[in-house]
Motif scaffolding. Structure first.
Motif, PDB file in Angstrom:
ATOM      1  N   HIS A  67       0.856  -1.180   0.000  1.00  0.00           N
ATOM      2  CA  HIS A  67       0.000   0.000   0.000  1.00  0.00           C
ATOM      3  C   HIS A  67       0.897   1.236   0.000  1.00  0.00           C
ATOM      4  N   ASP A  68       0.588   2.224  -0.881  1.00  0.00           N
ATOM      5  CA  ASP A  68       1.474   3.380  -1.023  1.00  0.00           C
ATOM      6  C   ASP A  68       2.914   2.892  -1.147  1.00  0.00           C
ATOM      7  N   SER A  69       3.166   2.192  -2.254  1.00  0.00           N
ATOM      8  CA  SER A  69       4.360   1.358  -2.376  1.00  0.00           C
ATOM      9  C   SER A  69       5.676   2.120  -2.321  1.00  0.00           C
ATOM     10  N   CYS A  70       5.664   3.413  -2.645  1.00  0.00           N
ATOM     11  CA  CYS A  70       6.918   4.182  -2.698  1.00  0.00           C
ATOM     12  C   CYS A  70       7.124   5.090  -1.492  1.00  0.00           C
ATOM     13  N   CYS A  71       6.300   4.986  -0.479  1.00  0.00           N
ATOM     14  CA  CYS A  71       6.391   5.891   0.681  1.00  0.00           C
ATOM     15  C   CYS A  71       7.362   5.316   1.696  1.00  0.00           C
ATOM     16  N   GLN A  72       8.647   5.409   1.338  1.00  0.00           N
ATOM     17  CA  GLN A  72       9.715   4.708   2.035  1.00  0.00           C
ATOM     18  C   GLN A  72      10.453   5.584   3.041  1.00  0.00           C
ATOM     19  N   ASN A  73      10.321   6.894   2.929  1.00  0.00           N
ATOM     20  CA  ASN A  73      11.142   7.799   3.738  1.00  0.00           C
ATOM     21  C   ASN A  73      10.247   8.793   4.465  1.00  0.00           C
ATOM     22  N   PRO A  74      10.216   8.761   5.815  1.00  0.00           N
ATOM     23  CA  PRO A  74       9.345   9.687   6.541  1.00  0.00           C
ATOM     24  C   PRO A  74       9.719  11.153   6.360  1.00  0.00           C
ATOM     25  N   TRP A  86      11.143  -1.188   2.541  1.00  0.00           N
ATOM     26  CA  TRP A  86      11.772  -1.715   1.339  1.00  0.00           C
ATOM     27  C   TRP A  86      11.446  -0.829   0.149  1.00  0.00           C
ATOM     28  N   GLY A  87      12.434  -0.593  -0.717  1.00  0.00           N
ATOM     29  CA  GLY A  87      12.165   0.011  -2.009  1.00  0.00           C
ATOM     30  C   GLY A  87      11.531  -1.003  -2.952  1.00  0.00           C
ATOM     31  N   ILE A  88      11.121  -0.536  -4.126  1.00  0.00           N
ATOM     32  CA  ILE A  88      10.449  -1.407  -5.084  1.00  0.00           C
ATOM     33  C   ILE A  88      11.295  -2.636  -5.448  1.00  0.00           C
ATOM     34  N   PRO A  89      12.587  -2.495  -5.780  1.00  0.00           N
ATOM     35  CA  PRO A  89      13.346  -3.700  -6.154  1.00  0.00           C
ATOM     36  C   PRO A  89      13.329  -4.773  -5.080  1.00  0.00           C
ATOM     37  N   GLN A  90      13.477  -4.396  -3.811  1.00  0.00           N
ATOM     38  CA  GLN A  90      13.480  -5.423  -2.778  1.00  0.00           C
ATOM     39  C   GLN A  90      12.077  -5.972  -2.554  1.00  0.00           C
TER      40      GLN A  90
END
Length: 319
Positions: A67-74, A86-90
């Motif tokens: 969910h909200d797949s790219c929201c990796q960094n607060p 995890w980023g998309i590749p992982q």
């Protein structure tokens, strides 16, 4: 509401501190192990679809997602909008096959789309995500990905329907991504291998698979992200279980089930995710080990903290 994850990580010192963080945040043992992961059923997570018969319809699968797949960094928003580590590749290496990609315009780039959580730019562009997907599929031709592409319509970079479609067209033809996608109708796994199945969460006249956060002719979706009452996370868990049960009891159902495990409603995503997993999702799945099920798309927050659930969902295609 609790300790922000960035502060918690700052306080962990050395290997011992990192281990303590993993325990406190609910990361299962082995969640950060290097190499190719395998599920409890012995399926390699980076290529699990390749073991399935290509004649299977996608509608008959259980597809773990984010969910909200790219929201990796607060720092690109706040801890409230932080949903992934995890980023998309992982994510793809670990077995995730559904991506939730939400776009607004991109300042200074009149033809491009940036990835956003509401109006918070996540410092990644749509072409970056598509290049990551293409690279993964080239290395794993037996797999397919499903992508919800959403017009987020938020903030100063919000786009109207016509402009959003124009930019999508630019990606497909101007930047050469058309061949990456499957566009029309639910395919078999074999027909979708090596492709991204486009799920259009934007207004279009093109006859695409049109997303619904409720029900339409393509989808039956549970996406309750806020409830009233004295036990909202318990209520969310009951919605999740009810959708799992509905999917299990409906073989041959002509719509794709979607069952969001994520919840906001005044809680940090990390906090709500842990509670819903512990109280509802893990008990439900573990009680049904060895039972094949087509649960459809199951997006979650922080699969790195819930590798057990992610892998159990993959195994549902083989049990």
């Amino acid at each position: 509401m609790g300790i922000a994850r960035r502060d918690l990580l700052r306080w962990g010192v050395g290997a011992g501190g990192a281990a303590a963080v993993g325990t406190l945040l609910g990361a299962p043992a082995g969640a950060l192990a290097a190499g190719r992961a395998t599920t409890p059923g012995g399926v390699t997570t980076d290529s699990w679809m390749g073991r399935l018969d290509g004649s299977l319809p996608l509608l008959d699968l259980t597809v773990p997602g984010t969910h909200d797949s790219c929201c990796q960094n607060p720092w690109y928003g706040t801890e409230w909008s932080h949903t992934q580590n995890w980023g998309i590749p992982q994510q793809l290496q670990e077995g995730v096959r559904f991506l939730d990609i939400r776009c607004n315009g991109l300042q200074g780039a009149p033809d491009e789309l940036g990835i956003y959580h509401s109006d918070a730019y996540q410092h990644i562009r749509l072409q970056d995500v598509l290049d990551q997907c293409r690279a993964f599929l080239a290395a794993h031709p037996g797999e397919t990905l499903l992508m919800r592409l959403r017009n987020e319509r938020a903030g100063g970079q919000a786009l109207d329907d016509q402009e959003f479609r124009r930019r999508v067209d630019h990606y497909l033809d101007g930047l050469g991504y058309r061949g990456l996608f499957h566009f029309y109708g639910w395919p078999t796994l074999g027909a979708a291998r090596g492709k991204v199945v486009l799920l259009a969460d934007f207004a279009n006249p093109w006859g695409l698979i049109d997303w619904s956060s409720g029900q339409n002719s393509w989808f039956d979706t549970q996406d309750v992200w806020q409830t009233a009452g004295t036990d909202p996370l318990g209520d969310k868990g009951r919605y999740v279980v009810a959708q799992f049960d509905k999917a299990f009891r409906s073989p041959g159902y002509p719509r794709m089930f979607v069952n969001f495990l994520s919840y906001a409603g005044g809680f940090w995503p990390r906090t709500s995710s842990q509670a819903v997993m512990d109280r509802a999702v893990y008990p439900y799945l573990s009680a049904r080990t060895g039972q094949r099920a087509r649960f459809g798309i199951v997006p979650m927050d922080f699969p790195d903290f819930h590798v057990n659930v992610l892998q159990m969902l993959i195994d549902k295609n083989f049990d």
